[in-house]
Structures are given as structure tokens and as C-alpha cells.
Design a protein around this motif. Sequence first.
Motif, PDB file in Angstrom:
ATOM      1  N   ASP A 290       0.854  -1.249  -0.043  1.00 56.01           N
ATOM      2  CA  ASP A 290       0.155   0.189   0.080  1.00 56.01           C
ATOM      3  C   ASP A 290       0.941   1.058   0.050  1.00 56.01           C
ATOM      4  O   ASP A 290       1.653   1.544   1.071  1.00 56.01           O
TER       5      ASP A 290
ATOM      6  N   VAL B  10     -12.732   1.507   1.081  1.00 60.57           N
ATOM      7  CA  VAL B  10     -11.697   1.835   0.236  1.00 60.57           C
ATOM      8  C   VAL B  10     -12.097   1.556  -1.233  1.00 60.57           C
ATOM      9  O   VAL B  10     -12.588   0.477  -1.307  1.00 60.57           O
TER      10      VAL B  10
ATOM     11  N   LYS C 289       0.567   7.635  -2.431  1.00 63.25           N
ATOM     12  CA  LYS C 289       0.219   8.048  -3.680  1.00 63.25           C
ATOM     13  C   LYS C 289      -1.074   7.410  -3.855  1.00 63.25           C
ATOM     14  O   LYS C 289      -1.707   7.365  -4.861  1.00 63.25           O
ATOM     15  N   SER C 290      -1.650   6.868  -2.855  1.00 60.68           N
ATOM     16  CA  SER C 290      -2.944   6.341  -2.768  1.00 60.68           C
ATOM     17  C   SER C 290      -3.277   5.155  -3.687  1.00 60.68           C
ATOM     18  O   SER C 290      -4.118   5.283  -4.499  1.00 60.68           O
ATOM     19  N   ARG C 291      -2.318   4.298  -3.630  1.00 68.21           N
ATOM     20  CA  ARG C 291      -2.394   3.091  -4.668  1.00 68.21           C
ATOM     21  C   ARG C 291      -1.722   1.850  -3.935  1.00 68.21           C
ATOM     22  O   ARG C 291      -0.705   2.033  -3.220  1.00 68.21           O
TER      23      ARG C 291
ATOM     24  N   ASN D  48      -5.263   2.420  -8.064  1.00 64.52           N
ATOM     25  CA  ASN D  48      -5.488   3.554  -7.569  1.00 64.52           C
ATOM     26  C   ASN D  48      -6.740   3.366  -6.649  1.00 64.52           C
ATOM     27  O   ASN D  48      -7.481   2.463  -6.903  1.00 64.52           O
ATOM     28  N   TYR D  49      -6.678   4.180  -5.477  1.00 72.84           N
ATOM     29  CA  TYR D  49      -7.771   4.053  -4.565  1.00 72.84           C
ATOM     30  C   TYR D  49      -8.164   5.361  -3.882  1.00 72.84           C
ATOM     31  O   TYR D  49      -7.349   6.278  -3.987  1.00 72.84           O
ATOM     32  N   ARG D  50      -9.343   5.334  -3.188  1.00 72.91           N
ATOM     33  CA  ARG D  50      -9.715   6.686  -2.326  1.00 72.91           C
ATOM     34  C   ARG D  50     -10.628   6.076  -1.399  1.00 72.91           C
ATOM     35  O   ARG D  50     -11.230   5.188  -1.305  1.00 72.91           O
ATOM     36  N   ALA D  51      -9.853   6.420   0.096  1.00 74.73           N
ATOM     37  CA  ALA D  51     -10.152   5.781   1.151  1.00 74.73           C
ATOM     38  C   ALA D  51     -11.517   6.851   1.507  1.00 74.73           C
ATOM     39  O   ALA D  51     -11.081   8.143   1.622  1.00 74.73           O
ATOM     40  N   THR D  52     -12.483   6.458   2.100  1.00 77.26           N
ATOM     41  CA  THR D  52     -13.582   7.060   2.748  1.00 77.26           C
ATOM     42  C   THR D  52     -13.846   6.306   3.913  1.00 77.26           C
ATOM     43  O   THR D  52     -13.340   5.360   4.220  1.00 77.26           O
TER      44      THR D  52
ATOM     45  N   LYS E  10       0.624   4.591   0.241  1.00 79.06           N
ATOM     46  CA  LYS E  10      -0.333   5.486   0.871  1.00 79.06           C
ATOM     47  C   LYS E  10      -0.094   6.971   0.340  1.00 79.06           C
ATOM     48  O   LYS E  10      -1.140   7.791   0.249  1.00 79.06           O
TER      49      LYS E  10
END
Length: 90
Positions: A6, A33, A10-12, A25-29, A8
Motif C-alpha cells: 500500500d 476503500v 500515492k493512494s495506490r 489507485n484508490y480513494r479511502a472514505t 499511501k
Amino acid sequence: MTSVRDNKAKSRFELDIDGNIAFANYRATPLAVIITHTETPAALRGRGIGSELVKGALELIRGEGRKVAAGCSFVADYLRDHPENRDIMA
């Protein structure tokens, strides 16, 4: 054996294979995820690397006690084909 990490910053999620990086790629909410895009370099395609990447990402997400949501068709297809991951689907 390589493993998914992970990144973090680069959020990927990343997987190094033969000097190339496949990534998701991801977006954490607060709820999940959301994996928004997966990309496998052309040199690695057709070898199951994308599936290995998603499997590893799901293991990391599960290990953190989080849920996952598919924000791209590849992940949606993977989740559909691997019902053992339903426990972490948002």
C-alpha cells in the motif's frame, strides 16, 4: 514471491514484477476503500498480474478491518468472480 504494498503517499496498491509496477489507485472514505482504477503495464498483461494485484489489495484491506468498493470494472469483475470476498464488500 512478490507482494502487494500500500503506497499511501500515492493512494495506490502496487505490485513490482520484472522491474514494472502494476497498480490500483484508490480513494479511502470513512465507509470503504474505493479502488478507482487498475493498471498493468503492457509487458505484464495476460499473466494474471492484475488479479494478483487485486487479491493482494483485498488482503491488505481485510487486514486493516476495512471494506472495499469497486470503482472500476476490473475490480467489479474480480469481486463477482471471487465471492469469498463478500465479507469485505461495502
